[in-house]
Scaffold this motif. Structure first.
Motif, PDB file in Angstrom:
ATOM      1  N   ALA A   1       0.806  -1.222   0.086  1.00 41.50           N
ATOM      2  CA  ALA A   1       0.058  -0.096  -0.099  1.00 41.50           C
ATOM      3  C   ALA A   1       0.808   1.377  -0.051  1.00 41.50           C
ATOM      4  N   ALA A   2       2.160   1.186   0.668  1.00 43.71           N
ATOM      5  CA  ALA A   2       2.749   2.450   0.838  1.00 43.71           C
ATOM      6  C   ALA A   2       3.666   2.610  -0.722  1.00 43.71           C
ATOM      7  N   LEU A   3       3.417   1.754  -1.663  1.00 35.23           N
ATOM      8  CA  LEU A   3       4.265   1.872  -3.015  1.00 35.23           C
ATOM      9  C   LEU A   3       4.070   3.331  -3.665  1.00 35.23           C
ATOM     10  N   PRO A   4       2.683   3.701  -3.679  1.00 33.16           N
ATOM     11  CA  PRO A   4       1.390   3.131  -3.330  1.00 33.16           C
ATOM     12  C   PRO A   4       0.593   2.175  -4.039  1.00 33.16           C
TER      13      PRO A   4
ATOM     14  N   LEU B   1      10.542  -5.722  -1.926  1.00 37.43           N
ATOM     15  CA  LEU B   1       9.173  -5.914  -2.570  1.00 37.43           C
ATOM     16  C   LEU B   1       8.902  -4.726  -3.377  1.00 37.43           C
ATOM     17  N   HIS B   2       9.008  -3.641  -3.042  1.00 38.15           N
ATOM     18  CA  HIS B   2       8.870  -2.621  -3.726  1.00 38.15           C
ATOM     19  C   HIS B   2       9.812  -2.603  -5.057  1.00 38.15           C
ATOM     20  N   ALA B   3      10.683  -2.971  -5.050  1.00 44.88           N
ATOM     21  CA  ALA B   3      11.516  -3.090  -6.501  1.00 44.88           C
ATOM     22  C   ALA B   3      10.786  -3.837  -7.475  1.00 44.88           C
ATOM     23  N   ALA B   4      10.198  -5.215  -6.985  1.00 41.82           N
ATOM     24  CA  ALA B   4       9.455  -6.138  -7.740  1.00 41.82           C
ATOM     25  C   ALA B   4       8.397  -5.443  -7.941  1.00 41.82           C
ATOM     26  N   LEU B   5       7.608  -4.964  -7.350  1.00 38.58           N
ATOM     27  CA  LEU B   5       6.043  -4.294  -7.530  1.00 38.58           C
ATOM     28  C   LEU B   5       6.157  -3.100  -8.442  1.00 38.58           C
TER      29      LEU B   5
ATOM     30  N   VAL C   1       3.894   5.513   6.414  1.00 39.08           N
ATOM     31  CA  VAL C   1       3.630   5.039   8.016  1.00 39.08           C
ATOM     32  C   VAL C   1       3.150   3.648   7.992  1.00 39.08           C
ATOM     33  N   GLN C   2       1.978   3.361   7.122  1.00 40.63           N
ATOM     34  CA  GLN C   2       1.430   2.035   7.250  1.00 40.63           C
ATOM     35  C   GLN C   2       2.548   0.936   6.908  1.00 40.63           C
ATOM     36  N   ALA C   3       3.454   1.204   5.823  1.00 44.20           N
ATOM     37  CA  ALA C   3       4.425   0.407   5.543  1.00 44.20           C
ATOM     38  C   ALA C   3       5.636   0.052   6.782  1.00 44.20           C
ATOM     39  N   MET C   4       5.782   1.156   7.504  1.00 43.79           N
ATOM     40  CA  MET C   4       6.517   0.987   8.494  1.00 43.79           C
ATOM     41  C   MET C   4       5.922   0.302   9.861  1.00 43.79           C
TER      42      MET C   4
END
Length: 230
Positions: free
Chosen positions: A30-33, A117-121, A204-207
């Motif tokens: 969700a933080a990607l977002p 995860l973010h790199a893949a998404l 914040v949600q990701a952390m």
């Protein structure tokens, strides 16, 4: 205030039955977002795909009622061609090969840091980089009954307090105090919702899902820096 609607977020279907893993993956995604829809089984995932379209799939390799590769084959048979990533804690190379042969474009090995995860998404959801505004005026107005003056006043108070909140979080991170970090983030995410601090709220949600993750802290710092004057 800019009253134009926020751009639509890319939609991700996350299939994961373990509550802890699901919370981490959903929060970090969700933080990607991105807009994350969760399912805990093949049945729930297939129902979600009947109800809506998705830009990306993120499927666990092993689920209570079957395997991720079986789910993907079923969806492909139904004419759904959405790009799919698999995730698994299994280190068996044969499983990874089988998942790729089933049609997954990549296999992510758990546990994985937020950065991985973010790199893949991002590779498969390029629009996610600019999808979320710093300030979501529509969300703030909805939270505060449509009173623009209230939004502006609360944003001023929010920005005055933000450096101190960031400082308390940094100190707790240095001490390895996950409980204090989560308590500070709980307060901060509520404030972000009221004032429409969209990108900071996502960070914040990701952390909250990974309070001691260095990449999550860097993302939080970047979101804070976007809101504070230089």
């Amino acid at each position: 205030m800019n009253h134009s609607p926020a751009p639509a977020l890319p939609r991700l279907l996350l299939v994961e039955d373990d509550p802890v893993n699901a919370a981490f993956l959903a929060g970090a995604s969700a933080a990607l977002p991105a807009e994350v829809v969760q399912a805990g089984s093949l049945v729930e995932a297939e129902a979600a795909c009947r109800d809506a379209d998705f830009d990306l799939f993120l499927f666990d390799a092993n689920l209570p009622d079957g395997r991720g590769e079986d789910l993907l084959r079923s969806l492909r048979g139904a004419g759904i061609g959405t790009v799919a990533l698999a995730h698994t804690a299994d280190v068996d190379d044969a499983l990874h090969t089988r998942l790729l042969a089933a049609g997954f474009v990549a296999v992510l090995r758990k546990p994985l840091p937020v950065a991985t995860l973010h790199a893949a998404l991002r590779r498969w959801l390029p629009a996610a980089e600019t999808a979320r505004p710093c300030w979501d005026d529509a969300a703030a107005l909805a939270a505060l009954g449509g009173q623009a003056a209230h939004v502006q006043a609360l944003r001023g108070m929010f920005l005055d307090e933000l450096p101190a909140q960031r400082g308390r979080i940094a100190l707790a991170v240095a001490d390895g105090d996950a409980a204090t970090i989560r308590a500070e983030l709980h307060k901060l995410v509520a404030s972000c919702g009221f004032v429409g601090a969209a990108r900071l709220g996502d960070a914040v949600q990701a952390m909250r899902a990974a309070p001691l993750d260095a990449e999550a802290l860097r993302a939080l710092d970047a979101a804070v820096a976007e809101l504070l004057p230089g």
